[in-house]
Design an enzyme around this catalytic site. Sequence first.
Site, PDB file in Angstrom:
ATOM      1  CB  SER A  85     122.776  -9.267   2.366  1.00  0.00           C
ATOM      2  OG  SER A  85     123.890  -9.949   1.837  1.00  0.00           O
ATOM      3  CB  THR A 192     121.798  -6.990  -3.821  1.00  0.00           C
ATOM      4  OG1 THR A 192     120.775  -6.376  -3.081  1.00  0.00           O
ATOM      5  CG2 THR A 192     121.277  -7.641  -5.062  1.00  0.00           C
ATOM      6  CB  THR A 210     118.619  -8.719  -2.354  1.00  0.00           C
ATOM      7  OG1 THR A 210     119.087  -8.037  -1.200  1.00  0.00           O
ATOM      8  CG2 THR A 210     117.288  -8.129  -2.755  1.00  0.00           C
ATOM      9  NE  ARG A 220     113.278  -1.448   0.564  1.00  0.00           N
ATOM     10  CZ  ARG A 220     114.384  -1.879  -0.031  1.00  0.00           C
ATOM     11  NH1 ARG A 220     114.649  -3.159  -0.095  1.00  0.00           N
ATOM     12  NH2 ARG A 220     115.229  -1.029  -0.555  1.00  0.00           N
ATOM     13  CB  THR A 243     124.466  -3.634  -4.944  1.00  0.00           C
ATOM     14  OG1 THR A 243     124.388  -3.983  -3.564  1.00  0.00           O
ATOM     15  CG2 THR A 243     125.770  -2.886  -5.183  1.00  0.00           C
ATOM     16  N   GLY A 244     122.834  -1.636  -3.218  1.00  0.00           N
ATOM     17  CA  GLY A 244     122.768  -0.460  -2.350  1.00  0.00           C
ATOM     18  C   GLY A 244     121.336  -0.076  -2.078  1.00  0.00           C
TER      19      GLY A 244
HETATM   20  N1  ASP Z   1     119.417  -3.038  -3.368  1.00  0.00           N
HETATM   21  C1  ASP Z   1     118.906  -3.860  -2.315  1.00  0.00           C
HETATM   22  C2  ASP Z   1     117.593  -3.315  -1.868  1.00  0.00           C
HETATM   23  O1  ASP Z   1     117.429  -2.122  -1.795  1.00  0.00           O
HETATM   24  C3  ASP Z   1     119.778  -3.985  -1.147  1.00  0.00           C
HETATM   25  C4  ASP Z   1     121.223  -3.872  -1.369  1.00  0.00           C
HETATM   26  O2  ASP Z   1     121.734  -4.137  -2.417  1.00  0.00           O
HETATM   27  O3  ASP Z   1     121.906  -3.466  -0.449  1.00  0.00           O
HETATM   28  O4  ASP Z   1     116.748  -4.101  -1.497  1.00  0.00           O
END
Ligand code: ASP
Length: 330
Positions: A85, A192, A210, A220, A243-244
Amino acid sequence: MLNRRKFLEKAAAAGMLSMLPGFVKSNSLISALPEKKALPVFISTWNHGIPANYIAKKVLESGGSIVDAVEKAVMAIEDDPKNTSVGIGGYPDRDGIVTLDASIMGPDSNAGSVCFLQNIKHPISVARLVMEKTPHVMLAGEGALQFALENGFEKENLLTEESKEAWKKWLKKSDYDPQINWENKPNEFHDTIGLVGIDKDGDLAGACTTSGLGFKMHGRVGDSPIIGAGLFVDNEIGAATATGMGELVMKTLGSFLVVELMRNGRTPQQACKEAVIRIVKKDPDNVKRQVGFIALNKQGETGAFSLQPGFNYALCQDNENKMIDSKSYY
Ligand code: ASP
């Protein structure tokens, strides 16, 4: 200038508290103020936060700055090809191309970021150079790559065999539906590393890097390189990172919101919770998604909150570096 705590402490020492309006005999005024924690403190997202925090602390101990500390800490995670990731080994987009996003902020409120960067293993270091060497905050795609190459970075293939296999497997169904907490499952799709820290002098910095959501659309860009979304630092107040599902964070400018809430008196914990509640209110899509915030204030207090259970973070404070399960909305 004396802050409120220092003023009250000095006033108490000089026996002057009884002269203040509303003084009650005990030291209740002082105990009502946020407690100053032992510094430094580092807080970072997910299990990879443990090695990251460790490195951040070591960098400070060996004389590095707080910006060096946050950069070097997340570089170690970018370096790990098994981490699917972040950096090399990150899952590619749906066209099989690894594209990276990163941002960094220092105590002087300076900021740098890169997005949609390809073939460079350490986007965080390119982001730092953008911050320190250019009049800009963000460079994207080809321009970011060109800038990196001009500054001595080398092109590398970031798509490992394992990530290529995972992509080929994904291609069979091409079903794009980011699930919650992929990061803690055996076949990680994302997540991330966001890390914020404060040094012994009370200076704050943060870094976030990330490969974004696995198998995203080509082009994207997520929240991580957007200052105020994936990361925000205000040296007077505190710092936060996210994150997320980046789209949910971007639509509420989550990390900036967390810092603003702290500015308005919330603890880091309350601020993270309120930012998650904002997402819940604003976005009907939130139920199936994960978002987690972590935050740190000028006193060294920390907090975290997530949409779904399953988010954890690493906290390095008082000679301890440990994982903590975040509280969550659902
Ligand atoms: N926040 C990151 C993104 O949307 C990915 C993640 O943290 O899972 O690119």
